[in-house]
Design a protein around this motif. Structure first.
Motif, PDB file in Angstrom:
ATOM      1  N   ILE A  32     -28.894  35.570 -89.336  1.00  0.00           N
ATOM      2  CA  ILE A  32     -29.772  35.465 -88.308  1.00  0.00           C
ATOM      3  C   ILE A  32     -29.230  35.148 -86.944  1.00  0.00           C
ATOM      4  N   ALA A  33     -29.505  36.096 -86.028  1.00  0.00           N
ATOM      5  CA  ALA A  33     -29.044  35.651 -84.754  1.00  0.00           C
ATOM      6  C   ALA A  33     -30.232  35.373 -83.771  1.00  0.00           C
ATOM      7  N   VAL A  34     -30.130  33.946 -83.283  1.00  0.00           N
ATOM      8  CA  VAL A  34     -30.837  33.366 -82.149  1.00  0.00           C
ATOM      9  C   VAL A  34     -30.234  33.015 -81.286  1.00  0.00           C
ATOM     10  N   ARG A  35     -30.756  32.302 -79.999  1.00  0.00           N
ATOM     11  CA  ARG A  35     -30.043  31.670 -79.026  1.00  0.00           C
ATOM     12  C   ARG A  35     -30.483  30.295 -78.990  1.00  0.00           C
ATOM     13  N   THR A  36     -29.243  29.584 -78.740  1.00  0.00           N
ATOM     14  CA  THR A  36     -29.388  27.865 -78.858  1.00  0.00           C
ATOM     15  C   THR A  36     -28.929  27.140 -77.572  1.00  0.00           C
ATOM     16  N   GLY A  37     -29.331  26.260 -77.157  1.00  0.00           N
ATOM     17  CA  GLY A  37     -29.124  25.843 -75.955  1.00  0.00           C
ATOM     18  C   GLY A  37     -29.940  25.583 -74.747  1.00  0.00           C
ATOM     19  N   HIS A  38     -29.533  25.348 -73.434  1.00  0.00           N
ATOM     20  CA  HIS A  38     -30.715  25.130 -72.666  1.00  0.00           C
ATOM     21  C   HIS A  38     -31.198  26.584 -71.754  1.00  0.00           C
ATOM     22  N   HIS A  39     -30.583  27.739 -72.270  1.00  0.00           N
ATOM     23  CA  HIS A  39     -31.163  29.041 -71.889  1.00  0.00           C
ATOM     24  C   HIS A  39     -31.192  29.256 -70.333  1.00  0.00           C
ATOM     25  N   CYS A  40     -30.162  28.669 -69.568  1.00  0.00           N
ATOM     26  CA  CYS A  40     -30.156  28.883 -68.242  1.00  0.00           C
ATOM     27  C   CYS A  40     -31.310  28.177 -67.535  1.00  0.00           C
TER      28      CYS A  40
END
Length: 407
Positions: free
Chosen positions: A357-365
């Motif tokens: 499953i591909a998701v984004r993690t972090g502060h997302h700019c």
């Protein structure tokens, strides 16, 4: 909604057949970039095998074919967003390039010491940093519209900020982190009541919503090709003719000139004044194929389907006890950001990746937004036209597994 042939749509995207760690790929990182349909992939191959040549400069056959195809894309984009004139559509490298172009060209022309620029607390770095740079250079002030705990703009605060010192409002249509859908028409009208132009960052809106720049009455609208099923390295800046005519060029070089003498250069007409040098021809032409693909399905159909899927995903994830949503605006599009059990988003993302499953993690700019909520980042699942309820079920199952492992 009427019948939406999700199986046929998914068949158009070859990458969706990929397996990751033995699991079927569940691609939920569409806010970062979307996958490409076969028609766009074919258009790239066709360009390089049939008409590869520089544009706007040659009289030979291939150059004419490439130029015609490139300008057809401009017309398609103009129609897609309902620009009043084709030459109000400037082809750029992407949303970031488009915003920087306005910050440089409009800013240098109209923003002076003591003036103000308004943005919001939910902006992407690409809609923060160019204005900070402008304000530092010109001695102007950057003002930030606050948001509430749900991730909605404080419209009362926004109204109170509008005054004769404000020279531009630059705001996102859809937050890439919160999914908040901002009331752009109202924002624009309030600004225009004070004679203030408005730029809209449409990077997270153009692929999900019908955008009519004339109905919205925005002065500038920026978006990227790769977030609307097209190639990377190409984007759009729409600008009202009255502003583009008054703005100086962004860069100097070929194509943006009408006549060059060592003593003086006469700049080209719109849109070429802002398109110096050889553009990303292949990407520009193939963005037209992406527009065609979206139109074959219909943005209204896409919007209905994605809204239904977003509601389904929100409800399913909300039944996990350990989950905390970041961004619960009443009007949302395409994005769910969340935290699990106090675990670091990166750890959750790694577990989800192991399950395909591909998701984004972090502060997302959006680091200032993370500070507003007092968190290091989020897990972000962002949906597209080709995602399914079955994929959402797999996401929910994987999040539950991550929650149990990260207790």
């Amino acid at each position: 909604m009427t019948h939406y042939d999700i199986h046929s749509i998914r068949a158009d995207f070859p990458i969706l057949k990929t397996k990751v760690n033995g699991y079927p790929l569940v691609y939920l990182d569409n806010g970062a970039t979307t996958q490409k349909p076969q028609s766009v992939i074919n258009a790239i191959t066709d360009y390089y095998t049939q008409i590869n040549s520089n544009v706007h400069r040659g009289v030979h056959h291939l150059s004419q074919l490439a130029t015609d195809a490139y300008e057809v894309t401009r017309r398609k984009l103009s129609e897609f967003i309902n620009a009043a004139q084709d030459y109000e559509v400037i082809l750029t490298n992407g949303t970031t390039h488009s915003i920087n172009l306005v910050a440089h060209c409009y800013g240098k022309q109209f923003v002076k010491e003591g003036d103000e620029i308004i943005i919001s607390a939910m902006e992407h770095h690409s809609n923060i940093v160019p204005w900070q740079m402008l304000c530092e250079e010109q001695g102007a002030k950057l003002r930030v519209v606050p948001i509430n705990d749900e991730g909605e703009l404080d419209m009362g605060a926004y109204q109170a900020m509008l005054n004769e010192r404000v020279k531009l409002v630059s705001i996102t249509y859809v937050s890439n982190t919160l999914g908040t859908l901002n009331p752009i028409k109202e924002i624009t009208k309030l600004a225009h009541d004070h004679g203030i132009p408005v730029l809209v960052d449409g990077a997270q809106a153009i692929q999900h919503l019908h955008v009519d720049v004339q109905a919205l009455d925005v002065d500038f609208f920026a978006f990227s090709g790769h977030k609307m099923y097209g190639p990377t390295g190409v984007g759009v800046l729409y600008g009202k003719e009255k502003w583009l005519d008054q703005m100086p060029p962004y860069q100097g070089g070929g194509d943006m000139i009408k006549e060059v003498r060592f003593e003086k250069t006469i700049y080209n007409e719109l849109p070429f004044k802002f398109e110096a040098g050889t553009p990303n021809i292949e990407a520009g032409i193939c963005l037209g194929a992406a527009v065609d693909y979206i139109k074959t399905i219909g943005l209204s159909q896409i919007a209905l389907y994605e809204t239904e899927l977003l509601k389904y995903a929100t409800k399913a994830l909300s039944e996990i006890d350990q989950i905390r949503f970041i961004g619960t605006a009443k009007e949302k599009s395409s994005v769910i950001s969340f935290l699990v059990n106090g675990a670091h988003p990166y750890d959750v993302g790694v577990i989800l990746d192991k399950l395909g499953i591909a998701v984004r993690t972090g502060h997302h700019c959006t680091q200032p937004l993370m500070e507003r909520f007092g968190i290091p980042g989020t897990v972000r699942a962002s949906i597209a036209m080709y995602n399914t309820k079955e994929e959402i079920d797999l996401l929910v199952s994987a999040v539950k597994r991550a929650a149990s492992m990260l207790l």
